[in-house]
Design a protein around this motif. Structure first.
Motif, PDB file in Angstrom:
ATOM      1  N   ALA B   2       9.379   8.219   7.932  1.00 58.03           N
ATOM      2  CA  ALA B   2       7.878   7.666   8.265  1.00 58.03           C
ATOM      3  C   ALA B   2       7.103   8.026   7.203  1.00 58.03           C
ATOM      4  O   ALA B   2       7.385   8.589   6.256  1.00 58.03           O
ATOM      5  CB  ALA B   2       7.344   8.437   9.525  1.00 58.03           C
ATOM      6  N   LEU B   3       5.987   7.172   6.949  1.00 62.59           N
ATOM      7  CA  LEU B   3       4.966   7.484   6.003  1.00 62.59           C
ATOM      8  C   LEU B   3       3.682   8.053   6.675  1.00 62.59           C
ATOM      9  O   LEU B   3       3.273   7.277   7.519  1.00 62.59           O
ATOM     10  CB  LEU B   3       4.566   6.034   5.303  1.00 62.59           C
ATOM     11  CG  LEU B   3       3.370   6.133   4.292  1.00 62.59           C
ATOM     12  CD1 LEU B   3       3.314   7.464   3.381  1.00 62.59           C
ATOM     13  CD2 LEU B   3       3.206   4.820   3.615  1.00 62.59           C
ATOM     14  N   TYR B   4       3.382   9.241   6.027  1.00 61.00           N
ATOM     15  CA  TYR B   4       2.311   9.808   6.709  1.00 61.00           C
ATOM     16  C   TYR B   4       0.919  10.105   5.909  1.00 61.00           C
ATOM     17  O   TYR B   4       1.486  10.488   4.442  1.00 61.00           O
ATOM     18  CB  TYR B   4       2.434  11.351   7.280  1.00 61.00           C
ATOM     19  CG  TYR B   4       3.389  11.335   8.553  1.00 61.00           C
ATOM     20  CD1 TYR B   4       3.058  10.889   9.830  1.00 61.00           C
ATOM     21  CD2 TYR B   4       4.924  11.744   8.455  1.00 61.00           C
ATOM     22  CE1 TYR B   4       3.940  10.780  10.803  1.00 61.00           C
ATOM     23  CE2 TYR B   4       5.738  11.595   9.534  1.00 61.00           C
ATOM     24  CZ  TYR B   4       5.262  11.447  10.946  1.00 61.00           C
ATOM     25  OH  TYR B   4       6.059  11.223  11.924  1.00 61.00           O
ATOM     26  N   HIS B  34      10.389  12.674   5.131  1.00 65.01           N
ATOM     27  CA  HIS B  34       9.051  11.547   5.480  1.00 65.01           C
ATOM     28  C   HIS B  34       8.523  11.391   4.024  1.00 65.01           C
ATOM     29  O   HIS B  34       8.502  12.253   2.960  1.00 65.01           O
ATOM     30  CB  HIS B  34       8.204  12.107   6.398  1.00 65.01           C
ATOM     31  CG  HIS B  34       8.988  12.263   7.582  1.00 65.01           C
ATOM     32  ND1 HIS B  34       9.263  11.087   8.398  1.00 65.01           N
ATOM     33  CD2 HIS B  34       8.986  13.541   8.488  1.00 65.01           C
ATOM     34  CE1 HIS B  34       9.622  11.631   9.688  1.00 65.01           C
ATOM     35  NE2 HIS B  34       9.759  13.076   9.735  1.00 65.01           N
ATOM     36  N   ALA B 161      -4.186   5.138   4.752  1.00 66.54           N
ATOM     37  CA  ALA B 161      -3.266   4.930   5.971  1.00 66.54           C
ATOM     38  C   ALA B 161      -3.050   3.281   6.203  1.00 66.54           C
ATOM     39  O   ALA B 161      -2.268   2.801   6.404  1.00 66.54           O
ATOM     40  CB  ALA B 161      -3.418   5.550   7.106  1.00 66.54           C
ATOM     41  N   LYS B 165      -0.079   0.767   5.305  1.00 65.37           N
ATOM     42  CA  LYS B 165       0.629   0.339   6.694  1.00 65.37           C
ATOM     43  C   LYS B 165       1.487   1.753   6.936  1.00 65.37           C
ATOM     44  O   LYS B 165       2.487   1.659   7.321  1.00 65.37           O
ATOM     45  CB  LYS B 165       1.673  -0.560   6.339  1.00 65.37           C
ATOM     46  CG  LYS B 165       0.502  -1.859   6.244  1.00 65.37           C
ATOM     47  CD  LYS B 165       1.449  -3.268   5.999  1.00 65.37           C
ATOM     48  CE  LYS B 165       0.910  -4.585   5.936  1.00 65.37           C
ATOM     49  NZ  LYS B 165      -0.452  -4.421   4.765  1.00 65.37           N
ATOM     50  N   ALA B 166       0.599   2.845   6.941  1.00 64.69           N
ATOM     51  CA  ALA B 166       1.314   4.337   7.079  1.00 64.69           C
ATOM     52  C   ALA B 166       1.586   4.243   8.872  1.00 64.69           C
ATOM     53  O   ALA B 166       0.926   3.689   9.432  1.00 64.69           O
ATOM     54  CB  ALA B 166       0.371   5.371   6.826  1.00 64.69           C
ATOM     55  N   ASP B 167       2.633   4.871   9.173  1.00 64.45           N
ATOM     56  CA  ASP B 167       2.944   5.292  10.380  1.00 64.45           C
ATOM     57  C   ASP B 167       1.871   5.848  11.380  1.00 64.45           C
ATOM     58  O   ASP B 167       1.562   5.764  12.501  1.00 64.45           O
ATOM     59  CB  ASP B 167       4.236   5.810  10.520  1.00 64.45           C
ATOM     60  CG  ASP B 167       5.479   5.066  10.214  1.00 64.45           C
ATOM     61  OD1 ASP B 167       5.825   4.084  10.804  1.00 64.45           O
ATOM     62  OD2 ASP B 167       5.642   5.085   8.853  1.00 64.45           O
ATOM     63  N   GLU B 168       1.233   6.948  10.461  1.00 62.67           N
ATOM     64  CA  GLU B 168       0.115   7.822  11.247  1.00 62.67           C
ATOM     65  C   GLU B 168      -0.681   8.348  10.137  1.00 62.67           C
ATOM     66  O   GLU B 168      -0.248   8.817   9.091  1.00 62.67           O
ATOM     67  CB  GLU B 168       0.982   8.812  12.027  1.00 62.67           C
ATOM     68  CG  GLU B 168      -0.120   9.695  13.073  1.00 62.67           C
ATOM     69  CD  GLU B 168       0.979  10.421  13.987  1.00 62.67           C
ATOM     70  OE1 GLU B 168       1.417   9.830  14.951  1.00 62.67           O
ATOM     71  OE2 GLU B 168       0.770  11.417  13.924  1.00 62.67           O
ATOM     72  N   CYS B 169      -1.993   8.564  10.530  1.00 63.92           N
ATOM     73  CA  CYS B 169      -2.986   9.097   9.833  1.00 63.92           C
ATOM     74  C   CYS B 169      -3.306  10.465  10.416  1.00 63.92           C
ATOM     75  O   CYS B 169      -3.666  10.312  11.587  1.00 63.92           O
ATOM     76  CB  CYS B 169      -4.218   8.419   9.430  1.00 63.92           C
ATOM     77  SG  CYS B 169      -5.666   9.239   8.650  1.00 63.92           S
ATOM     78  N   VAL B 224      -4.911   1.771  12.773  1.00 60.72           N
ATOM     79  CA  VAL B 224      -4.036   2.717  12.355  1.00 60.72           C
ATOM     80  C   VAL B 224      -4.152   3.895  13.354  1.00 60.72           C
ATOM     81  O   VAL B 224      -5.252   4.358  14.056  1.00 60.72           O
ATOM     82  CB  VAL B 224      -4.901   3.407  11.179  1.00 60.72           C
ATOM     83  CG1 VAL B 224      -4.159   4.808  10.627  1.00 60.72           C
ATOM     84  CG2 VAL B 224      -5.062   2.478  10.171  1.00 60.72           C
ATOM     85  N   GLU B 245      -2.892   0.182  23.794  1.00 60.58           N
ATOM     86  CA  GLU B 245      -1.563   1.179  23.408  1.00 60.58           C
ATOM     87  C   GLU B 245      -1.530   2.634  24.363  1.00 60.58           C
ATOM     88  O   GLU B 245      -0.992   3.155  24.452  1.00 60.58           O
ATOM     89  CB  GLU B 245      -1.702   1.614  22.084  1.00 60.58           C
ATOM     90  CG  GLU B 245      -1.130   0.408  21.044  1.00 60.58           C
ATOM     91  CD  GLU B 245      -1.342   0.747  19.940  1.00 60.58           C
ATOM     92  OE1 GLU B 245      -0.961   2.011  19.476  1.00 60.58           O
ATOM     93  OE2 GLU B 245      -1.462  -0.306  18.953  1.00 60.58           O
TER      94      GLU B 245
END
Lengths: 414, 414
Positions: B2-4, B34, B161, B165-169, B224, B245
């Motif tokens: 993932a990208l954090y 990650h 983020a 298009k990060a998976d989570e900030c 995000v 969500e």
């Protein structure tokens, strides 16, 4: 109306009060109608504070990150000085090295300036602004922050003065100019009204730490009039000029006397005089990143043995001795090692030397009259250096200062 | 993989030891495969130190120079964190906001991000680097350094983020998540596993200072996923999500209770009910740059007189009272002024409120049962705020927390 680039070092901007005093000084030049670019160092202590933080985190920080870190010191000062100028109703804008177009190579912590784009600075100056530039720094072609090495703010100042074709680059320091020798050693030392670039280079490299050598070289190369002045008191300071511009009609033989006791001497006696002996001796030392200063080699009359003497920094003495003993002597197949840590180097510097014979012989006579034994001699076109016993250094400096007519009451026109 | 994007605030990087701890945490994510972008604030105390220096030099520094000054704080942290990562053999590079392509408008000290060029960051990430970014800052179109305002490092994190298009900030702070209310006031307060963006906005604006409002807005706008976690202990924190969500099947009616005693109340009684009376009252106050929070207006049954009540920050109370007395009442031709500094505002927040009637009546009944008198009411779609006597604030919070099922032993699934 003239254009001045004024550089203020760390002590000159070391506190809020001193930054305010710098602003007052800059304002006086603006009030006289001059254009001013100011280059500032980090507030004294700030760079060391940052280096200390880094060393607590990583004992071998990468040079890129060090530059990212320490460049903030100058940036802080530049904005504070702009604020101090605003307080005095002087229009001013601060810039980092990168913002003001100082492009360098990517040799972090010791980068070299490659070009300066002056359009924006010139526009600000024409707009009546004082341009305040964070010294010591630039950016490489990829936009990474670089620094120019210790004392690099001097280089920033001279480079900007060259690029802007400034009338003068003024380096404000905590001394009021360049002296014939260190006043703490010789009470009759006096401030020089001018000195040539070459003389200044010899004096700087010999231990007179008024100006960074690179800045002086830069000034010489681009013919920038450079003046060293005090931040704290008014005065004309010392003008550093290209030789042809030297003002004085009657040029003194000697401009100054430099001295240092920070070196140690090593001698290899009775080394077989094989071809390439010098590189065989100095190669392993250079490989260990030890810098060598003076070198003297005597070949025995018969031609088969040589005596080889050189000096290194005292701090490198022990390591150098080990390299000679363990590597060089076995490789050469013989030789006897002598070392002496208790030496001093005293140097006469002056462009006048070129056209006057007899400086060396007069120097040796003066020292002989004081019973000072000369251990080593080295000369260049405008310099004579002798190595003597460390205990006799101050005596030698005072005797030479007087004998060469440098004492306060013997030079006129100051 | 993932990208954090991970943001660490001033306390989390407040010392050399804490910077090292952050590096360890980042390394764990890298070790799991990650990609990580880290956004850092200035070390705690550093921004205030710089502001203090400025204030000693100029009591009204220009916003441009302030940004030039204070942006150095984050730059210092970014390079120190990169060094700490290097020490752990983690590849990392630090960047200023400008270097990493964060372009803002020119509204110094409160700039807004306009675009982020992510090519260089993406290249570094693909190259296995941790990218360390100085938070809180950017550059405008002319290359001037700008800052995003207090707490702007959160915004930097969320904006990066979104752009990447990060998976989570992940926002690391000194609390381990968002609570139903302040645990110092209500010992039964508990951490929420998730909360909607809208609820978080209401809680933040009402005084829960976990996250900067702009960062939450940004996260909502660009969808995000935002997580608040503790820098100092491991745990899942609180996930802030777009409403659709929301994970919980059985959505609680109320997510949290915010409260503040930092406001004061002013009432104009018996004011002639002329057209535009509200703007005549509030106009002069807005002109004095005083922010108004709650507003309630009652018109008398006869329709010719009105009562007008509003709240301002306690620190603006005296000035507001003077404006009303000296300008507004004479201009309106009448009115009687009442002021009360000893008030508190307590607010219920929850998206569940939308679909459930009766939250307000239950709230009023709970307060009545505790003999708490309501002085003012204001509602929005997901919030009900009441103004009560300051002395009763904590009692009200605890009673409401329990009555709306927020106490520790009454929510499951945490």
């Amino acid at each position: 109306m003239a254009l001045y680039v004024q550089k203020f070092g760390g002590t000159s901007v070391g506190s809020v009060e001193r930054i305010k005093a710098v602003a007052e000084k800059v304002k006086r030049f603006r009030d006289e109608g001059h254009q001013v670019v100011v280059v500032v160092s980090a507030m004294s202590g700030e760079t060391n504070r940052l280096i200390d933080l880094a060393s607590q985190i990583n004992d071998e920080p990468t040079p890129r990150e060090m530059d990212m870190l320490v460049s903030t010191g100058e940036q802080v000062t530049s904005s504070l000085l702009a604020m101090a100028l605003h307080k005095l109703d002087v229009a001013a804008t601060s810039y980092t090295g990168g913002q003001v177009g100082i492009q360098t190579d990517s040799a972090y912590t010791r980068a070299r300036i490659q070009r300066i784009e002056t359009d924006d600075i010139q526009a600000d100056l024409d707009d009546g602004q004082v341009v305040v530039v964070a010294g010591f720094q630039g950016v490489d072609d990829e936009g990474n922050i670089t620094t120019l090495g210790r004392g690099g703010s001097d280089t920033t100042g001279v480079a900007l003065a060259a690029a802007l074709k400034a009338d003068e680059c003024q380096i404000y320091t905590d001394v009021d100019g360049v002296y014939t020798t260190d006043p703490r050693v010789c009470s009759k030392a006096q401030r020089l009204s001018s000195i040539t670039v070459e003389e200044m280079l010899e004096l700087a490299s010999l231990g007179s730490k008024v100006l960074q050598i690179r800045a002086v070289e830069f000034a010489g190369k681009y013919n920038v009039p450079l003046r060293v002045l005090s931040s704290f008191e008014d005065g004309p300071g010392t003008l550093i000029v290209a030789e042809e511009e030297e003002a004085s009609m009657e040029e003194p033989l000697i401009s100054g006397i430099a001295f240092t006791s920070s070196e140690a001497k090593l001698t290899l006696l009775n080394t077989p005089d094989v071809p390439g002996v010098a590189s065989k001796i100095l190669g392993p030392i250079a490989d260990a990143n030890i810098e060598i200063d003076m070198i003297v080699q005597n070949v025995a009359p018969a031609g088969d043995y040589t005596d080889f003497t050189f000096t290194v920094a005292k701090s490198d003495f022990k390591q150098t001795r080990s390299i000679l003993q363990d590597q060089v002597i076995p490789a050469l197949g013989g030789g006897e090692l002598r070392g002496d840590e208790n030496i001093a180097k005293v140097s006469l510097v002056g462009v006048g030397m070129r056209s006057h014979a007899g400086v060396a012989s007069k120097m040796f006579r003066v020292l002989a009259d004081e019973n000072i034994n000369i251990r080593m001699v080295s000369t260049s076109e405008i310099k004579i250096s002798v190595v003597i016993d460390e205990k006799q250094m101050e005596l030698a400096v005072r005797a030479l200062h007087s004998a060469f007519g440098l004492d306060k009451d013997s030079i006129q026109g100051e």
